[in-house]
Design an enzyme around this catalytic site. Structure first.
Site, short mmCIF file in Angstrom:
data_model
loop_
_atom_site.label_atom_id
_atom_site.label_comp_id
_atom_site.label_asym_id
_atom_site.label_seq_id
_atom_site.Cartn_x
_atom_site.Cartn_y
_atom_site.Cartn_z
N PHE A 36 20.85 -51.45 -53.78
CA PHE A 36 21.57 -52.33 -54.69
C PHE A 36 21.16 -53.76 -54.42
CE2 PHE A 36 24.99 -55.05 -56.15
CZ PHE A 36 25.20 -54.56 -57.43
N ASP A 55 16.63 -57.95 -48.21
CA ASP A 55 17.90 -58.35 -48.82
C ASP A 55 18.98 -58.17 -47.76
OD1 ASP A 55 20.37 -58.33 -50.06
OD2 ASP A 55 19.66 -57.34 -51.87
N LYS A 86 27.14 -63.45 -49.73
CA LYS A 86 28.35 -62.84 -49.18
C LYS A 86 28.95 -63.62 -48.00
CE LYS A 86 27.88 -58.15 -50.93
NZ LYS A 86 29.08 -57.92 -51.72
C1 LIG Z 1 22.53 -55.89 -50.68
C2 LIG Z 1 23.09 -56.63 -51.86
N1 LIG Z 1 22.27 -57.39 -52.59
C3 LIG Z 1 22.71 -58.09 -53.65
C4 LIG Z 1 24.04 -58.04 -54.04
C5 LIG Z 1 24.53 -58.83 -55.23
O1 LIG Z 1 25.29 -59.88 -54.79
P1 LIG Z 1 26.26 -60.67 -55.82
O2 LIG Z 1 27.33 -59.71 -56.21
O3 LIG Z 1 26.75 -61.85 -55.03
O4 LIG Z 1 25.42 -61.07 -56.98
C6 LIG Z 1 24.92 -57.24 -53.29
C7 LIG Z 1 26.33 -57.14 -53.69
O5 LIG Z 1 27.03 -56.23 -53.34
C8 LIG Z 1 24.44 -56.53 -52.18
O6 LIG Z 1 25.23 -55.76 -51.44
#
Ligand SMILES: Cc1ncc(COP(=O)(O)O)c(C=O)c1O
Length: 424
Positions: A135, A220, A249
């Protein structure tokens, strides 16, 4: 009608239905506790999806935010300011690497920046590699590399060729990463995929495959970064450095901020005018992030993450319950894995017992509490968890469509709130 119900009704009438209607209306928090609009108290074991690193209303964040708001709240990218520069320097110091930082406002935006950075550096039109079950966000670029078909496919096509690999499989990785590939996008542990760590040595193998093929490694760490696993950044445990790192986050401790960090010449690939954000590096968000980093460091919170995380993992692993298969994850980032697809029911019953958790997958209950969770608070959950599982097993908890809110009274009947729950 209770205040929570009234608010949920207003939500339903005024907000788009993309989240369904969340089961609870939260009104305030303090440390690892939150209170709903009706004054019911909960132990927060999800921290706004791995965000509220210092819990709620932490004095360091309150002070940093109010003080910065009283000086200058916004400058836009037309001007330089101290909190933004200081935060970039601080992150590079923690990463112990030569790099450059771009700030934005969310995880998806951080990944958008990374995707553009890869195109700027490697050229457009080349395939990228990403993992099934991953994700990376909901914007068009970040969605294009998100390995969950049910949320991605309804919004295609995206204009990016992605080679999908099973996560953690080094053989599949080796065959996917050849010299036509621009980059590999990976999470160090699948977060939304269910807190699934890869086998030991996987990130090192990915680093080697990228080096051999001339592909960029984009990690990520939006969920895994800022102490969540017990290290500042999860990749540091494997002794590797990506070419590009994305964060969000926990970085802002509840204030919206994301970062895309390029190392070596990936850090200087954007030319003037290539990318931008009006709100990126917002001074208040940067001040909050500096307070988060300073507090984690000065209060040795990583040691707490390791100790309390181990206590929780060991405690769950030691439970013998027919609904519980085991536990996975590291630090304060765990999934209790069930023997049945009952995570939404566990979520609802836990809530009725006064604990906020998250059904991250149908058979996995995620715990991603504030990094300041104490041993006593972890113990409260461990003590209550068997009764929560038993209540799920013994009752047919019906869930409101699209939510994790229990509609029958069976959960409440069989599980009076534990001592951690009380009215204000
Ligand atoms: C690993 C990862 N990347 C990207 C995102 C997307 O982040 P945002 O919701 O702040 O756009 C998330 C959100 O859960 C995530 O867990």
């Amino acid at each position: 009608m209770s205040e929570s119900e009234a608010l949920r009704k207003r939500f339903e009438a005024a907000m788009m239905p993309n989240y369904g209607t969340p089961p609870l209306a939260l009104a305030r928090g303090e440390g690892c506790r939150v209170w709903d609009a009706d004054g019911n108290q909960y132990l927060d074991l999800i921290a706004g999806i791995a965000v509220s690193a210092l819990g709620h209303a932490h004095p360091a964040i309150v002070q940093a935010v109010t003080s910065q708001a009283g000086k200058i709240a916004h400058t836009s990218n037309l001007f330089v300011h101290e909190p933004g520069v200081a935060l970039a320097e601080r992150l590079l110091g923690l990463l112990n690497a030569d790099g450059r930082v771009f700030f934005c406002n969310s995880g998806a935006e951080a990944n958008e920046a990374a995707i553009k950075l890869v195109r700027r550096k490697q050229g457009t039109g080349k395939p990228v590699v990403a993992a099934i079950g991953s994700f990376h966000g909901r914007t068009m670029g970040s969605l294009s590399i998100t390995g969950k078909e049910s949320i991605r496919e309804p919004f295609g096509p995206f204009g990016t060729t992605v080679r999908w690999i099973p996560y953690g499989d080094t053989t599949a990785l080796a065959s996917a990463v050849d010299d036509s590939v621009a980059a590999v996008f990976l999470e160090p542990t699948l977060g939304e995929g269910g807190v699934v760590p890869p086998p030991d040595g996987y990130l090192k193998a990915v680093r080697q495959a990228c080096d051999a093929a001339g592909a960029l490694l984009v990690l990520d760490e939006i969920q895994s970064g800022i102490g969540r696993t017990g290290a500042w950044f999860a990749h540091q445990r494997e002794g590797i450095l990506p070419d590009v790192l994305t964060l969000a986050k926990g970085l802002g401790g509840g204030l919206p901020i994301g970062a895309c960090i390029g190392f070596g010449n990936a850090g200087t690939a954007f030319a003037k005018g290539d990318h931008g954000s009006t709100f990126g590096a917002n001074p208040i968000a940067c001040a909050a992030a500096l307070a988060v980093l300073d507090t984690i460091e000065s209060q040795n919170i990583l040691a707490n993450v390791n100790a309390v995380g181990q206590q929780l993992a060991d405690g769950i692993a030691a439970l013998e319950h027919p609904l519980l298969k085991g536990v996975r994850g590291s630090g304060l980032w765990l999934a209790a894995v069930l023997t049945d697809q009952k995570a939404p029911e566990v979520n609802a019953v836990a809530q009725a017992h006064g604990f906020l958790v998250n059904a991250v997958q149908p058979d996995a209950v995620r715990l991603a509490p504030p990094l300041i969770l104490s041993a006593t608070e972890a113990g409260e959950f461990l003590e209550a968890f068997p009764a929560i599982l038993t209540a799920v097993q013994e009752s047919t908890v019906a869930l409101c469509p699209g939510t994790s809110s229990a509609t029958t009274t069976s959960a409440k009947r069989s599980s009076p709130r534990s001592s951690s729950w009380r009215k204000r």
